[in-house]
Scaffold this motif. Structure first.
Motif, PDB file in Angstrom:
ATOM      1  N   GLU A 269       0.603  -1.314  -0.014  1.00  0.00           N
ATOM      2  CA  GLU A 269      -0.208  -0.103  -0.047  1.00  0.00           C
ATOM      3  C   GLU A 269       0.833   1.242   0.119  1.00  0.00           C
ATOM      4  O   GLU A 269       0.550   2.367  -0.469  1.00  0.00           O
ATOM      5  CB  GLU A 269      -0.919  -0.034   1.289  1.00  0.00           C
ATOM      6  N   TRP A 270       2.064   1.139   0.306  1.00  0.00           N
ATOM      7  CA  TRP A 270       2.943   2.459   0.808  1.00  0.00           C
ATOM      8  C   TRP A 270       4.314   2.186   0.866  1.00  0.00           C
ATOM      9  O   TRP A 270       4.784   1.165   1.232  1.00  0.00           O
ATOM     10  CB  TRP A 270       2.243   3.074   2.093  1.00  0.00           C
ATOM     11  N   GLN A 271       5.105   2.924   0.178  1.00  0.00           N
ATOM     12  CA  GLN A 271       6.555   3.073   0.194  1.00  0.00           C
ATOM     13  C   GLN A 271       7.053   4.318   0.358  1.00  0.00           C
ATOM     14  O   GLN A 271       6.716   5.186  -0.365  1.00  0.00           O
ATOM     15  CB  GLN A 271       7.127   2.174  -0.830  1.00  0.00           C
ATOM     16  N   LEU A 272       7.992   4.530   1.489  1.00  0.00           N
ATOM     17  CA  LEU A 272       8.698   5.996   1.708  1.00  0.00           C
ATOM     18  C   LEU A 272      10.121   5.679   1.571  1.00  0.00           C
ATOM     19  O   LEU A 272      10.607   4.924   2.051  1.00  0.00           O
ATOM     20  CB  LEU A 272       8.179   6.424   3.110  1.00  0.00           C
ATOM     21  N   ASN A 273      10.657   6.492   0.635  1.00  0.00           N
ATOM     22  CA  ASN A 273      12.176   6.534   0.823  1.00  0.00           C
ATOM     23  C   ASN A 273      12.782   7.834   0.861  1.00  0.00           C
ATOM     24  O   ASN A 273      12.205   9.175   0.698  1.00  0.00           O
ATOM     25  CB  ASN A 273      12.497   6.114  -0.871  1.00  0.00           C
ATOM     26  N   HIS A 274      14.027   7.836   1.319  1.00  0.00           N
ATOM     27  CA  HIS A 274      14.997   9.072   1.483  1.00  0.00           C
ATOM     28  C   HIS A 274      15.924   9.014   0.388  1.00  0.00           C
ATOM     29  O   HIS A 274      17.101   8.067   0.830  1.00  0.00           O
ATOM     30  CB  HIS A 274      15.416   9.114   2.831  1.00  0.00           C
ATOM     31  N   GLU A 275      15.881   9.302  -0.833  1.00  0.00           N
ATOM     32  CA  GLU A 275      17.028   9.338  -1.559  1.00  0.00           C
ATOM     33  C   GLU A 275      17.835  10.573  -1.404  1.00  0.00           C
ATOM     34  O   GLU A 275      17.610  11.958  -1.717  1.00  0.00           O
ATOM     35  CB  GLU A 275      16.267   9.800  -3.314  1.00  0.00           C
ATOM     36  N   ASP A 276      19.110  10.279  -0.870  1.00  0.00           N
ATOM     37  CA  ASP A 276      20.107  11.246  -0.521  1.00  0.00           C
ATOM     38  C   ASP A 276      21.055  11.767  -1.617  1.00  0.00           C
ATOM     39  O   ASP A 276      22.148  12.664  -1.468  1.00  0.00           O
ATOM     40  CB  ASP A 276      20.856  10.874   0.538  1.00  0.00           C
TER      41      ASP A 276
END
Length: 387
Positions: A269-276
């Protein structure tokens, strides 16, 4: 509020608002069991009502009975402006799931009679339903009869949100292009070596909240913290729910993924990422860890409930998705569609209306060509100059 409308052989009862819908929760959730189908949490009332809270919409359920027996239900979200419903209702995710409860072979009947009842009740002027077509078969609209007060049409397109996991990791990789296979392995190694990522396959409630709090502000599609936590709680309340993530060497969260498992199906349902920006695709690395984990635990398919990125959609199974538009017939319907065309020329209603006009024109020209051809064979020849 509750309203009852007779449409064809069905008695349609319309339940407006969370309070009225909650009173029939056991009945709606019992329909899939009566159809000998596995319980589909995507169409559970708990999930449907949580979406309504999240999206700030008016929840509406149209329950169809035939011969006093529940036949199916349509789950709709009414758009609100300033807290007031404006008569526009939608059912189903863009990938075609979550809007219809009942036997799969009866979906088109549930959709058409359900939308007809809602429009006849005069609480709606526009209804849009998206639905996966079973076995890639295109439903045919019901007979017109005396239904001149009801205008509707189907449009179809390909959707890709189902990823089979049969054949294990080798079977999954066989669906990838050579470049994607290389990136799939490469970015996992980069995340582990350069960032020191550690995969957390099962998060506690405290860990999940911490991950959401850290990532919601730095993700590409950031939302308010209150909305993000509301979404996290709604997923956690689903039977079979899970959450997992990646932490870097400093202990900070760099990725979060959540959903639920139903049978051998894993719903994301959901994916959160920190692309640095250090050339390590956190999203791709997280997908690698996630898919390895699900395959090892015997999952047979993944459903990306809200769709997925183009690179991943290419390896998903193609499925036929129907988009159904219903408006009043006659002058009222023309006015409604005209207003949409003026205010939202690129909106969904305008798009579906234009596609329908093009389809009708092509059908008319095809029929006209056949008719002219028959006349020529018969010797009339009256249409030869036109063609």
């Amino acid at each position: 509020m509750i309203s009852t409308v007779i449409c064809g052989h069905f008695q349609s009862t319309i339940f407006f608002g969370k309070k009225e819908i909650s009173s029939i929760a056991s009945l709606i959730d019992g329909i899939p069991r009566s159809c000998d189908q596995d319980r589909d949490m995507i169409t559970s009332l708990n999930w449907f009502l949580s979406l309504s809270d999240r999206w700030n919409t008016l929840p509406v359920v149209v329950l169809l009975h035939r011969d006093r027996n529940p036949f199916g239900a349509l789950l709709l979200h009414g758009t609100k402006f300033g807290g007031v419903p404006i008569g526009t209702f939608r059912a189903g995710y863009l990938c075609g799931r979550g809007g219809v409860v009942g036997k799969t072979e009866a979906y088109s009947n549930i959709i058409e009679y359900g939308t007809e009842a809602l429009i006849k009740s005069k609480f709606a002027h526009t209804v849009i339903v998206t639905c996966i077509s079973q076995n890639n078969e295109r439903p045919v609209s019901l007979d017109e009869g005396d239904r001149n007060s009801f205008a509707r049409n189907w449009q179809f397109h390909e959707t890709r949100s189902r990823l089979p996991l049969t054949g294990g990791m080798d079977g999954l990789l066989s669906r990838f292009s050579q470049k994607m296979r290389k990136n799939f392995r490469y970015y996992k190694k980069r995340a582990e070596i350069d960032i020191g990522c550690v995969f957390q396959p099962s998060l506690s409630s405290t860990q999940a909240i911490s991950a959401v709090e850290q990532l919601q502000a730095v993700s590409v599609r950031s939302v308010k913290l209150k909305s993000a936590l509301q979404r996290q709680r709604a997923i956690a309340d689903q039977p079979g729910s899970f959450s997992m993530g990646l932490i870097d060497k400093s202990g900070d969260w760099v990725s979060y993924l959540s959903g639920w498992r139903q049978g051998k199906t894993c719903v994301v349902e959901w994916q959160l990422n920190h692309e640095d920006g250090n050339n390590a695709s956190i999203s791709m690395a997280m997908r690698h860890f996630f898919l390895e984990h699900e395959i090892a635990n015997g999952m047979e398919e993944v459903i990306f409930l809200a769709g997925t990125t183009p690179i991943w959609s290419r390896v998903c199974e193609p499925q036929l998705c129907g988009e159904y538009l219903a408006t009043p017939g006659g002058l009222k319907g023309k006015i409604v569609r005209g207003i949409y065309g003026f205010l939202h020329p690129n909106g969904k209603v305008s798009q579906l209306t234009r596609k329908h006009k093009v389809l009708l024109k092509s059908k008319y020209l095809a029929s006209f060509a056949v008719l002219c051809g028959l006349n020529i064979v018969a010797g009339a020849g009256v249409c030869s100059c036109v063609l």
